[in-house]
Write a protein that holds these residues in place. Structure first.
Motif, PDB file in Angstrom:
ATOM      1  N   THR A   1       0.826  -1.206   0.000  1.00 53.05           N
ATOM      2  CA  THR A   1       0.000   0.000   0.000  1.00 53.05           C
ATOM      3  C   THR A   1       0.860   1.255   0.000  1.00 53.05           C
ATOM      4  O   THR A   1       0.643   2.177  -0.801  1.00 53.05           O
ATOM      5  CB  THR A   1      -0.948   0.004   1.215  1.00 53.05           C
ATOM      6  OG1 THR A   1      -1.815  -1.136   1.153  1.00 53.05           O
ATOM      7  CG2 THR A   1      -1.786   1.271   1.243  1.00 53.05           C
ATOM      8  N   CYS A   2       1.828   1.297   0.875  1.00 52.12           N
ATOM      9  CA  CYS A   2       2.690   2.481   0.947  1.00 52.12           C
ATOM     10  C   CYS A   2       3.480   2.677  -0.349  1.00 52.12           C
ATOM     11  O   CYS A   2       3.674   3.821  -0.799  1.00 52.12           O
ATOM     12  CB  CYS A   2       3.644   2.370   2.127  1.00 52.12           C
ATOM     13  SG  CYS A   2       2.842   2.538   3.740  1.00 52.12           S
ATOM     14  N   GLU A   3       3.905   1.592  -0.941  1.00 53.94           N
ATOM     15  CA  GLU A   3       4.644   1.701  -2.202  1.00 53.94           C
ATOM     16  C   GLU A   3       3.778   2.309  -3.290  1.00 53.94           C
ATOM     17  O   GLU A   3       4.228   3.160  -4.064  1.00 53.94           O
ATOM     18  CB  GLU A   3       5.148   0.322  -2.640  1.00 53.94           C
ATOM     19  CG  GLU A   3       5.963   0.353  -3.920  1.00 53.94           C
ATOM     20  CD  GLU A   3       6.498  -1.010  -4.312  1.00 53.94           C
ATOM     21  OE1 GLU A   3       7.351  -1.070  -5.237  1.00 53.94           O
ATOM     22  OE2 GLU A   3       6.073  -2.028  -3.724  1.00 53.94           O
ATOM     23  N   GLN A   4       2.528   1.884  -3.361  1.00 53.42           N
ATOM     24  CA  GLN A   4       1.663   2.410  -4.419  1.00 53.42           C
ATOM     25  C   GLN A   4       1.192   3.831  -4.132  1.00 53.42           C
ATOM     26  O   GLN A   4       1.123   4.658  -5.039  1.00 53.42           O
ATOM     27  CB  GLN A   4       0.437   1.518  -4.623  1.00 53.42           C
ATOM     28  CG  GLN A   4      -0.503   2.092  -5.672  1.00 53.42           C
ATOM     29  CD  GLN A   4      -1.202   1.065  -6.482  1.00 53.42           C
ATOM     30  OE1 GLN A   4      -0.964  -0.119  -6.308  1.00 53.42           O
ATOM     31  NE2 GLN A   4      -2.055   1.495  -7.368  1.00 53.42           N
ATOM     32  N   VAL A   5       0.839   4.102  -2.903  1.00 55.66           N
ATOM     33  CA  VAL A   5       0.407   5.465  -2.564  1.00 55.66           C
ATOM     34  C   VAL A   5       1.539   6.457  -2.802  1.00 55.66           C
ATOM     35  O   VAL A   5       1.319   7.579  -3.269  1.00 55.66           O
ATOM     36  CB  VAL A   5      -0.084   5.527  -1.106  1.00 55.66           C
ATOM     37  CG1 VAL A   5      -0.351   6.971  -0.682  1.00 55.66           C
ATOM     38  CG2 VAL A   5      -1.357   4.696  -0.936  1.00 55.66           C
ATOM     39  N   ALA A   6       2.758   6.037  -2.492  1.00 56.13           N
ATOM     40  CA  ALA A   6       3.974   6.810  -2.808  1.00 56.13           C
ATOM     41  C   ALA A   6       3.896   8.247  -2.307  1.00 56.13           C
ATOM     42  O   ALA A   6       4.276   9.193  -3.008  1.00 56.13           O
ATOM     43  CB  ALA A   6       4.243   6.768  -4.321  1.00 56.13           C
TER      44      ALA A   6
ATOM     45  N   VAL B   1      -0.672   7.676   4.854  1.00 55.77           N
ATOM     46  CA  VAL B   1      -1.180   6.330   5.102  1.00 55.77           C
ATOM     47  C   VAL B   1      -1.146   6.071   6.605  1.00 55.77           C
ATOM     48  O   VAL B   1      -0.099   6.228   7.245  1.00 55.77           O
ATOM     49  CB  VAL B   1      -0.355   5.260   4.366  1.00 55.77           C
ATOM     50  CG1 VAL B   1      -0.826   3.853   4.745  1.00 55.77           C
ATOM     51  CG2 VAL B   1      -0.457   5.458   2.852  1.00 55.77           C
ATOM     52  N   LEU B   2      -2.293   5.689   7.164  1.00 55.17           N
ATOM     53  CA  LEU B   2      -2.409   5.325   8.570  1.00 55.17           C
ATOM     54  C   LEU B   2      -2.539   3.811   8.653  1.00 55.17           C
ATOM     55  O   LEU B   2      -3.318   3.208   7.901  1.00 55.17           O
ATOM     56  CB  LEU B   2      -3.633   5.980   9.212  1.00 55.17           C
ATOM     57  CG  LEU B   2      -3.531   7.460   9.634  1.00 55.17           C
ATOM     58  CD1 LEU B   2      -3.200   8.363   8.467  1.00 55.17           C
ATOM     59  CD2 LEU B   2      -4.821   7.907  10.301  1.00 55.17           C
ATOM     60  N   VAL B   3      -1.791   3.204   9.544  1.00 54.11           N
ATOM     61  CA  VAL B   3      -1.738   1.741   9.642  1.00 54.11           C
ATOM     62  C   VAL B   3      -2.259   1.281  10.994  1.00 54.11           C
ATOM     63  O   VAL B   3      -1.751   1.706  12.038  1.00 54.11           O
ATOM     64  CB  VAL B   3      -0.298   1.230   9.440  1.00 54.11           C
ATOM     65  CG1 VAL B   3      -0.230  -0.286   9.648  1.00 54.11           C
ATOM     66  CG2 VAL B   3       0.206   1.596   8.048  1.00 54.11           C
TER      67      VAL B   3
END
Length: 317
Positions: A71-76, A81-83
């Motif tokens: 997810t973090c890779e794609q949102v970039a 991003v909250l996990v």
């Protein structure tokens, strides 16, 4: 990995993303990519993964860490991003938080450890100690229906004194409680107060809240962004129109069955009907079968027709 700076306070619509699955321990990777782009395309202000809507308690640790990284890779860095790191084992919460930090997430979110019910004093001690050890800012997550305990306003005020605790997501559905929370934190303007139930998002913003963590934004993200912005500007006529759409979504798509996961099954089935991602549910839960999916398809047609051309998916139903 690029990390989006977390605004203080965080404002807007932060959808709690479903976790697209192919099986109990395999992500629907193509569906995940499509879902992220679909949600971000609606102009949302953040993305929350591994919450209740993300089925976090039913996912293997391996899958949780993989989801964070992908997810973090794609949102970039396009939005924060909250996990979700909620767990009954604090070492696992910390391990997932470290993965989130390394992947470029902006913050972590934690509901109280469930099964054994902690006291309010224990919550204060637990979260101050947890915040000391976290590599990212922390949002508290009030979810009493699932954790058997609710953060008292005085408890949140005490925990919020810690510089690494930056907000609260309230999914109690109790607007009186939310108003009390707004009053308790009025002297802490950087502390973010976000509401879970989408039916009261506009009301929460009007009483001083900072936005919504709304499951329906998986489906129609721009609708919830527009509702938030209408509440900010106190455009009551527009709020009324958009609120009707939101209520139609929740009263139809989330109530096809009477089980405790009807909301989540409805969101996942609707995403599947729209061709965005798989609707597989992690065990012990089961996705809707053909009869229920036919109802979901019919409801989606009706909802989209009532939107009169707004918020339309490109997928033909």
């Amino acid at each position: 990995m690029k990390q989006e700076k977390l605004p203080t306070p965080l404002r807007g619509i932060v959808p709690p993303m479903v976790t697209p699955l192919l099986s109990n321990d395999a992500l629907d990777v193509n569906g995940l990519e499509k879902l992220i782009e679909h949600i971000l395309g609606g102009g949302v202000h953040g993305l929350f993964i591994l919450g209740t809507t993300g089925e976090a308690p039913n996912l293997s640790y391996h899958l949780r860490h993989e989801l964070v990284k992908r997810t973090c890779e794609q949102v970039a860095g396009r939005v924060p991003v909250l996990v979700g790191i909620t767990d009954t084992v604090v070492s696992e919460s910390l391990r997932l938080a470290n993965t989130a930090a390394e992947a470029g997430a902006a913050a972590v979110v934690s509901a109280p450890p469930y099964y054994f019910t902690p006291s309010q004093d224990e919550l204060v001690h637990y979260y101050k100690h947890l915040a000391d050890r976290l590599p990212l800012p922390l949002f508290l997550y009030n979810m009493p229906s699932h954790t058997k305990v609710s953060f008292a306003p005085a408890t949140v005020k005490a925990i919020a004194k810690h510089p690494n605790v930056v907000g609260l997501k309230d999914s109690s559905g109790n607007t009186v409680y939310f108003q009390l929370m707004c009053n308790a934190l009025k002297d802490n303007p950087d502390f973010s107060l976000l509401i879970g139930p989408e039916e009261v998002t506009a009301e929460a913003v009007l009483m001083g809240g900072h936005g919504g963590v709304n499951g329906g934004a998986n489906l129609f993200p721009q609708l919830y962004v527009d509702l938030y912005e209408a509440a900010l500007t106190k455009d009551f006529e527009l709020i009324g129109t958009l609120q009707n759409h939101v209520l139609e979504i929740s009263s139809h798509l989330y109530t096809v069955s009477s089980c405790g996961t009807s909301y989540l099954k409805g969101v996942k089935a609707a995403l599947s009907v729209l061709g965005i991602c798989s609707d597989f549910m992690a065990e012990p839960h089961q996705s809707y079968q053909a009869e229920e999916k036919l109802k979901i398809r019919g409801y989606l047609k009706e909802i989209k027709s009532n939107m009169q051309g707004q918020y339309q998916s490109t997928v033909n139903l």
